[in-house]
Design a protein around this motif. Structure first.
Motif, PDB file in Angstrom:
ATOM      1  N   SER B  26       9.652  15.539 -29.119  1.00 12.26           N
ATOM      2  CA  SER B  26       8.828  15.407 -30.307  1.00 12.26           C
ATOM      3  C   SER B  26       9.631  15.042 -31.543  1.00 12.26           C
ATOM      4  O   SER B  26       9.092  14.971 -32.623  1.00 12.26           O
ATOM      5  N   ALA B  28      11.052  12.190 -31.900  1.00 10.62           N
ATOM      6  CA  ALA B  28      10.877  10.759 -32.163  1.00 10.62           C
ATOM      7  C   ALA B  28       9.849  10.587 -33.276  1.00 10.62           C
ATOM      8  O   ALA B  28       8.907  11.372 -33.365  1.00 10.62           O
ATOM      9  N   PRO B  29      10.023   9.595 -34.131  1.00 12.11           N
ATOM     10  CA  PRO B  29       8.987   9.347 -35.149  1.00 12.11           C
ATOM     11  C   PRO B  29       7.635   9.143 -34.474  1.00 12.11           C
ATOM     12  O   PRO B  29       7.543   8.505 -33.433  1.00 12.11           O
ATOM     13  N   LEU B  30       6.623   9.720 -35.071  1.00 14.30           N
ATOM     14  CA  LEU B  30       5.298   9.720 -34.466  1.00 14.30           C
ATOM     15  C   LEU B  30       4.335   8.929 -35.353  1.00 14.30           C
ATOM     16  O   LEU B  30       4.250   9.188 -36.551  1.00 14.30           O
ATOM     17  N   VAL B  31       3.637   7.967 -34.734  1.00 14.99           N
ATOM     18  CA  VAL B  31       2.652   7.207 -35.506  1.00 14.99           C
ATOM     19  C   VAL B  31       1.359   7.998 -35.554  1.00 14.99           C
ATOM     20  O   VAL B  31       0.781   8.312 -34.515  1.00 14.99           O
ATOM     21  N   THR B  32       0.942   8.371 -36.731  1.00 19.92           N
ATOM     22  CA  THR B  32      -0.299   9.127 -36.894  1.00 19.92           C
ATOM     23  C   THR B  32      -1.264   8.310 -37.756  1.00 19.92           C
ATOM     24  O   THR B  32      -0.895   7.246 -38.277  1.00 19.92           O
ATOM     25  N   ARG B  37       5.232   9.822 -38.929  1.00 15.89           N
ATOM     26  CA  ARG B  37       5.796  11.132 -39.231  1.00 15.89           C
ATOM     27  C   ARG B  37       7.234  11.184 -38.695  1.00 15.89           C
ATOM     28  O   ARG B  37       7.468  11.164 -37.486  1.00 15.89           O
TER      29      ARG B  37
END
Lengths: 274, 118
Positions: B26, B28-32, B37
């Motif tokens: 988790s 890793a950059p998260l596309v929201t 994020r």
């Protein structure tokens, strides 16, 4: 009064023209000089950092990535001479990319700077101009309409990623040619290159093959279909690379990121005669 | 009792490994829906920021906030589609992201993370 206003307008026009004729917007120039001053860079050295940007702007090359690299170097506290060297290398790649796009007579992209920047990235990643020419030769059969420049640039960048995984460039070219023929977007071709690079060991060991990948593209499969099928047996893809990651989803346990996969130990010889 | 403990021990170990893996994934950059994020674990840090091509490598424009335990730092940044390079700035030092879609040399002796916005 009218004469005064006209003179003022002319003066403003001249100021604006001189700022943009060199390709570096005045605000960007000021920001770089201020960052340099904050970092204690001598005024002469700071001015020298702007020179390759001005040269690139005068040739009509994209200046934004160069300005961004100068900012990056200053922010990271890098020696200005080192920044200058890196920025000049980048400018060289941009110049070669621009010349290649003109030479290959490609169809213009909606945003003409983007293919130049993408192709320059591919050249910086180790792709040669001849490999780009070969890619275009195979992707655009004789008599076919000109290839869009963003399509070739995306294929070139994808190929440079495959090449960086030390895989045969000929097979990588075949994969990208197939992607161009099937109307892959630039970002999809980059995704293919990135996935191959991530699984470079599998490709080198024969657990995956570029030929199979090309066949999948030829069957009309898109990256999300191709790599979703193999994901269970592969490393986790960060959410940011998932085409379906528009909405947040819970993460799941993952294998370590590539290239951190440890070397496999040699299996000991099995004793004979059992 | 001891046999129950011996049964539970490997199970606990397995849970620890799985949760450690999940925590690592988790990062890793998260596309929201609100943007990308960025997240990094820096339990000893006093300040953390994310800097990259999207903010001119500014070390101040996107500060990250710690969670209640001050272990994980996050910042959500609205980014246009495409590739973006980034690093974290931890107490003034540049740190290569522990996880990213890809990595590229920055030309200055470090590696930038790549985040891709579809």
């Amino acid at each position: 009064m009218t004469t005064g206003l006209a003179a003022l307008a002319l003066a403003l026009l001249l100021i604006a023209a001189s700022a943009f004729a060199q390709g570096v917007p005045a605000s960007e120039r000021e920001t770089i000089l201020r960052l340099a001053a904050d970092r204690g860079v001598a005024a002469d050295d700071a001015g020298a950092l702007l020179r390759p940007l001005d040269d690139a702007g005068a040739k009509g090359l994209p200046v934004a990535p160069l300005a961004n690299k100068v900012r990056e170097g200053l922010a990271k506290g890098v020696d200005p001479k080192r920044i200058d060297t890196v920025v000049r290398q980048m400018a060289g790649h941009l110049s070669t990319a621009d010349a290649l796009i003109r030479e290959l007579n490609l169809a213009a992209a909606p945003a003409p700077d983007e293919p130049v920047v993408l192709l320059a990235d591919a050249l910086a990643g180790g792709l040669s101009a001849d490999e780009v020419r070969e890619l275009r030769r195979q992707a655009q059969p004789a008599g076919a309409p000109p290839l869009p420049s963003d399509s070739l640039a995306g294929a070139a960048k994808g190929l440079s990623l495959i090449k960086s995984a030390s895989l045969p460039p000929g097979e990588g070219t075949a994969v990208m040619v197939e992607a161009v023929r099937h109307g892959y977007r630039s970002q999809e071709m980059l995704e293919v290159g990135r996935q191959v690079k991530r699984r470079e060991r599998d490709y080198r060991d024969g657990h995956a093959s570029l030929r199979a990948l090309r066949d999948a593209i030829a069957r009309g499969e898109r990256p999300e279909q191709i790599f979703t099928a193999t994901r269970a047996a592969d490393v986790e893809r960060p959410a940011a690379t998932r085409p379906d990651a528009a909405t947040e989803r819970p993460t799941r346990p993952a294998r370590p990121e590539v290239p951190a996969r440890p070397e496999r130990p040699q299996r000991p010889e099995r004793p004979q005669g059992r | 009792m001891s046999s129950l403990l011996s049964l539970l021990r490997p199970l606990c170990l397995l849970c620890l490994v799985v949760s450690a893996c999940a925590a690592r994934a988790s990062l890793a950059p998260l596309v929201t829906a609100d943007g990308v994020r960025f997240q990094v674990e820096q339990p000893a840090a006093r300040t953390v920021a994310v800097a990259g091509t999207f903010n001119g490598w500014s070390i101040t424009s996107h500060p990250m906030r710690p969670d209640a335990s001050r272990r994980r730092w996050t910042a959500t940044v609205s980014l246009p589609p495409g590739e973006h390079l980034f690093m974290y700035v931890v107490d003034g030092s540049w740190v290569t992201p522990p996880q990213a879609a890809d990595y590229v040399d920055d030309g200055f002796g470090a590696r930038n993370g790549v985040v891709v916005v579809p």
